[in-house]
Design a protein around this motif. Structure first.
Motif, PDB file in Angstrom:
ATOM      1  N   ALA A 292       0.839  -1.198   0.000  1.00 14.87           N
ATOM      2  CA  ALA A 292       0.000   0.000   0.000  1.00 14.87           C
ATOM      3  C   ALA A 292       0.877   1.252   0.000  1.00 14.87           C
ATOM      4  O   ALA A 292       2.101   1.179   0.160  1.00 14.87           O
ATOM      5  N   ASP A 293       0.240   2.407  -0.188  1.00 14.57           N
ATOM      6  CA  ASP A 293       0.962   3.668  -0.049  1.00 14.57           C
ATOM      7  C   ASP A 293       1.537   3.747   1.363  1.00 14.57           C
ATOM      8  O   ASP A 293       0.817   3.534   2.351  1.00 14.57           O
ATOM      9  N   VAL A 294       2.828   4.048   1.473  1.00 11.93           N
ATOM     10  CA  VAL A 294       3.524   3.951   2.756  1.00 11.93           C
ATOM     11  C   VAL A 294       2.907   4.857   3.813  1.00 11.93           C
ATOM     12  O   VAL A 294       2.553   4.411   4.915  1.00 11.93           O
ATOM     13  N   GLU A 295       2.766   6.136   3.506  1.00  6.81           N
ATOM     14  CA  GLU A 295       2.253   7.076   4.501  1.00  6.81           C
ATOM     15  C   GLU A 295       0.807   6.775   4.863  1.00  6.81           C
ATOM     16  O   GLU A 295       0.425   6.809   6.036  1.00  6.81           O
ATOM     17  N   PHE A 296       0.002   6.471   3.853  1.00 10.22           N
ATOM     18  CA  PHE A 296      -1.396   6.153   4.131  1.00 10.22           C
ATOM     19  C   PHE A 296      -1.495   4.870   4.952  1.00 10.22           C
ATOM     20  O   PHE A 296      -2.317   4.761   5.871  1.00 10.22           O
ATOM     21  N   GLY A 297      -0.637   3.905   4.646  1.00 11.92           N
ATOM     22  CA  GLY A 297      -0.637   2.654   5.395  1.00 11.92           C
ATOM     23  C   GLY A 297      -0.306   2.869   6.862  1.00 11.92           C
ATOM     24  O   GLY A 297      -0.910   2.251   7.747  1.00 11.92           O
ATOM     25  N   ARG A 298       0.657   3.746   7.148  1.00 10.50           N
ATOM     26  CA  ARG A 298       1.022   4.024   8.538  1.00 10.50           C
ATOM     27  C   ARG A 298      -0.124   4.678   9.298  1.00 10.50           C
ATOM     28  O   ARG A 298      -0.375   4.362  10.470  1.00 10.50           O
ATOM     29  N   ILE A 299      -0.816   5.597   8.633  1.00  6.96           N
ATOM     30  CA  ILE A 299      -1.968   6.247   9.270  1.00  6.96           C
ATOM     31  C   ILE A 299      -3.047   5.212   9.574  1.00  6.96           C
ATOM     32  O   ILE A 299      -3.623   5.189  10.668  1.00  6.96           O
ATOM     33  N   GLN A 300      -3.295   4.336   8.612  1.00  2.00           N
ATOM     34  CA  GLN A 300      -4.302   3.302   8.806  1.00  2.00           C
ATOM     35  C   GLN A 300      -3.897   2.326   9.910  1.00  2.00           C
ATOM     36  O   GLN A 300      -4.741   1.851  10.676  1.00  2.00           O
ATOM     37  N   ALA A 301      -2.607   2.034   9.998  1.00  8.86           N
ATOM     38  CA  ALA A 301      -2.128   1.118  11.037  1.00  8.86           C
ATOM     39  C   ALA A 301      -2.365   1.697  12.427  1.00  8.86           C
ATOM     40  O   ALA A 301      -2.766   0.977  13.352  1.00  8.86           O
ATOM     41  N   ARG A 302      -2.124   2.992  12.593  1.00  7.75           N
ATOM     42  CA  ARG A 302      -2.376   3.624  13.894  1.00  7.75           C
ATOM     43  C   ARG A 302      -3.860   3.571  14.243  1.00  7.75           C
ATOM     44  O   ARG A 302      -4.238   3.289  15.389  1.00  7.75           O
ATOM     45  N   ASP A 303      -4.693   3.827  13.245  1.00  6.88           N
ATOM     46  CA  ASP A 303      -6.141   3.770  13.465  1.00  6.88           C
ATOM     47  C   ASP A 303      -6.572   2.338  13.789  1.00  6.88           C
ATOM     48  O   ASP A 303      -7.417   2.102  14.664  1.00  6.88           O
ATOM     49  N   LEU A 304      -5.978   1.381  13.097  1.00 10.98           N
ATOM     50  CA  LEU A 304      -6.291  -0.029  13.333  1.00 10.98           C
ATOM     51  C   LEU A 304      -5.956  -0.440  14.766  1.00 10.98           C
ATOM     52  O   LEU A 304      -6.737  -1.139  15.433  1.00 10.98           O
ATOM     53  N   LEU A 305      -4.806  -0.010  15.257  1.00  7.97           N
ATOM     54  CA  LEU A 305      -4.403  -0.353  16.623  1.00  7.97           C
ATOM     55  C   LEU A 305      -5.407   0.166  17.644  1.00  7.97           C
ATOM     56  O   LEU A 305      -5.738  -0.525  18.617  1.00  7.97           O
ATOM     57  N   GLN A 306      -5.910   1.374  17.426  1.00  8.25           N
ATOM     58  CA  GLN A 306      -6.915   1.924  18.337  1.00  8.25           C
ATOM     59  C   GLN A 306      -8.186   1.084  18.321  1.00  8.25           C
ATOM     60  O   GLN A 306      -8.785   0.820  19.374  1.00  8.25           O
ATOM     61  N   HIS A 307      -8.595   0.652  17.130  1.00  8.60           N
ATOM     62  CA  HIS A 307      -9.778  -0.199  17.016  1.00  8.60           C
ATOM     63  C   HIS A 307      -9.575  -1.517  17.765  1.00  8.60           C
ATOM     64  O   HIS A 307     -10.493  -2.007  18.435  1.00  8.60           O
ATOM     65  N   LEU A 308      -8.386  -2.080  17.662  1.00  5.60           N
ATOM     66  CA  LEU A 308      -8.129  -3.365  18.308  1.00  5.60           C
ATOM     67  C   LEU A 308      -8.113  -3.243  19.830  1.00  5.60           C
ATOM     68  O   LEU A 308      -8.745  -4.030  20.541  1.00  5.60           O
ATOM     69  N   TRP A 309      -7.375  -2.251  20.336  1.00  6.48           N
ATOM     70  CA  TRP A 309      -7.217  -2.130  21.786  1.00  6.48           C
ATOM     71  C   TRP A 309      -8.517  -1.761  22.488  1.00  6.48           C
ATOM     72  O   TRP A 309      -8.736  -2.135  23.646  1.00  6.48           O
ATOM     73  N   THR A 310      -9.378  -1.029  21.802  1.00  8.20           N
ATOM     74  CA  THR A 310     -10.643  -0.628  22.431  1.00  8.20           C
ATOM     75  C   THR A 310     -11.780  -1.581  22.094  1.00  8.20           C
ATOM     76  O   THR A 310     -12.897  -1.388  22.563  1.00  8.20           O
ATOM     77  N   GLY A 311     -11.492  -2.601  21.275  1.00 10.19           N
ATOM     78  CA  GLY A 311     -12.549  -3.512  20.856  1.00 10.19           C
ATOM     79  C   GLY A 311     -12.226  -4.969  21.093  1.00 10.19           C
ATOM     80  O   GLY A 311     -12.210  -5.445  22.235  1.00 10.19           O
ATOM     81  N   PRO A 312     -11.915  -5.715  20.034  1.00 14.78           N
ATOM     82  CA  PRO A 312     -11.859  -7.178  20.113  1.00 14.78           C
ATOM     83  C   PRO A 312     -10.781  -7.761  21.016  1.00 14.78           C
ATOM     84  O   PRO A 312     -10.915  -8.888  21.475  1.00 14.78           O
ATOM     85  N   ILE A 313      -9.698  -7.033  21.281  1.00 15.66           N
ATOM     86  CA  ILE A 313      -8.648  -7.628  22.124  1.00 15.66           C
ATOM     87  C   ILE A 313      -8.470  -6.861  23.431  1.00 15.66           C
ATOM     88  O   ILE A 313      -7.456  -7.022  24.108  1.00 15.66           O
ATOM     89  N   SER A 314      -9.449  -6.038  23.796  1.00 14.51           N
ATOM     90  CA  SER A 314      -9.301  -5.214  24.997  1.00 14.51           C
ATOM     91  C   SER A 314      -9.083  -6.057  26.250  1.00 14.51           C
ATOM     92  O   SER A 314      -8.343  -5.660  27.155  1.00 14.51           O
ATOM     93  N   ASN A 315      -9.708  -7.243  26.316  1.00 14.54           N
ATOM     94  CA  ASN A 315      -9.555  -8.107  27.486  1.00 14.54           C
ATOM     95  C   ASN A 315      -9.023  -9.491  27.119  1.00 14.54           C
ATOM     96  O   ASN A 315      -9.125 -10.426  27.916  1.00 14.54           O
ATOM     97  N   ALA A 316      -8.468  -9.618  25.940  1.00 11.43           N
ATOM     98  CA  ALA A 316      -7.985 -10.920  25.474  1.00 11.43           C
ATOM     99  C   ALA A 316      -6.504 -11.097  25.816  1.00 11.43           C
ATOM    100  O   ALA A 316      -5.753 -10.121  25.886  1.00 11.43           O
ATOM    101  N   PRO A 317      -6.062 -12.348  26.041  1.00 11.62           N
ATOM    102  CA  PRO A 317      -4.643 -12.623  26.318  1.00 11.62           C
ATOM    103  C   PRO A 317      -3.823 -12.564  25.030  1.00 11.62           C
ATOM    104  O   PRO A 317      -3.378 -13.579  24.494  1.00 11.62           O
ATOM    105  N   VAL A 318      -3.628 -11.340  24.547  1.00 11.07           N
ATOM    106  CA  VAL A 318      -3.020 -11.127  23.229  1.00 11.07           C
ATOM    107  C   VAL A 318      -1.987 -10.014  23.324  1.00 11.07           C
ATOM    108  O   VAL A 318      -2.146  -9.059  24.090  1.00 11.07           O
ATOM    109  N   GLU A 319      -0.918 -10.148  22.549  1.00 12.18           N
ATOM    110  CA  GLU A 319       0.037  -9.066  22.373  1.00 12.18           C
ATOM    111  C   GLU A 319       0.023  -8.641  20.914  1.00 12.18           C
ATOM    112  O   GLU A 319      -0.345  -9.422  20.033  1.00 12.18           O
TER     113      GLU A 319
END
Length: 220
Positions: free
Chosen positions: A180-207
């Motif tokens: 993907a476009d490098v800069e756009f991909g990095r922005i999306q990755a940061r947004d993705l991490l927020q979605h994960l930590w506040t959603g599906p893996i918030s209480n899961a035994p996951v790193e």
């Protein structure tokens, strides 16, 4: 890293642990953004010269060689299963001890020196091939209940991020934006991490394992 210093340390040591990555370390780089992920994965091969170097490392009894990868067990078996190396798949969730070389026939060659039936005795006394080493999971229990909800999040970000893709493994999922476009991909990755930590893996035994251009939730 000073190459000469590494060489001096290597030659001066009596025992060595050599840990090698697989993807993008031993494999050739494949730049094919128009291809599907499975096609790209099939094109990634270990260069024959690199494989020869790995084999030479294995022949030195002072070396313990480990191939560490995020890839699945079947892939590492396919590429390195015949070598006397330790294998660690899915970022260390599964480990496999080195393969042992098969012993030759007992008394091989004696029949050629004379004496009827020497060849038959050699065949009868042939040593059976050693059983293939087995993979072991380092966890007593691997919890993967979170993977289904993470897959939905990853699918959403694939739609938002052209040329990104998801790699599904037995115990983890990887969202990869290397094409993907490098800069756009990095922005999306940061947004993705927020979605994960506040959603599906918030209480899961996951790193979260963050690669250069990837995000991978993996069990703890």
């Amino acid at each position: 890293m000073d190459v000469q210093e590494v060489v001096r340390a290597y030659t001066g040591s009596k025992r060595r642990l050599v840990v090698l990555g697989y993807n993008a370390t031993l494999t050739t780089s494949v730049e094919a953004p128009e291809r599907q992920f499975e096609q790209v994965k099939a094109l990634a091969k270990v260069n024959p010269r690199v494989m020869q170097s790995v084999c030479e490392l294995c022949t030195d009894p002072a070396n313990v060689v480990v191939i560490f990868s995020g890839s699945e067990t079947s892939k590492l078996d396919e590429v390195f299963g015949h070598l006397p190396v330790w294998l660690a798949a899915e970022n260390g969730v599964y480990v496999r001890p080195p393969a042992k070389a098969a012993s030759g026939p007992a008394g091989a060659g004696r029949g050629a020196d004379g004496g009827g039936g020497g060849g038959e005795r050699g065949a009868a006394g042939a040593q059976p091939s050693p059983a293939a080493p087995q993979w072991k999971c380092v966890f007593d229990t691997v919890h993967c209940e979170w993977m289904e909800s993470v897959q939905l999040v990853f699918d959403y970000f694939c739609e938002r991020t052209p040329r990104s893709f998801v790699e599904a493994r037995e115990t983890s999922l990887v969202w990869n934006y290397k094409y993907a476009d490098v800069e756009f991909g990095r922005i999306q990755a940061r947004d993705l991490l927020q979605h994960l930590w506040t959603g599906p893996i918030s209480n899961a035994p996951v790193e979260i394992i963050q690669g250069g251009k990837s995000v991978e939730p993996s069990p703890l």
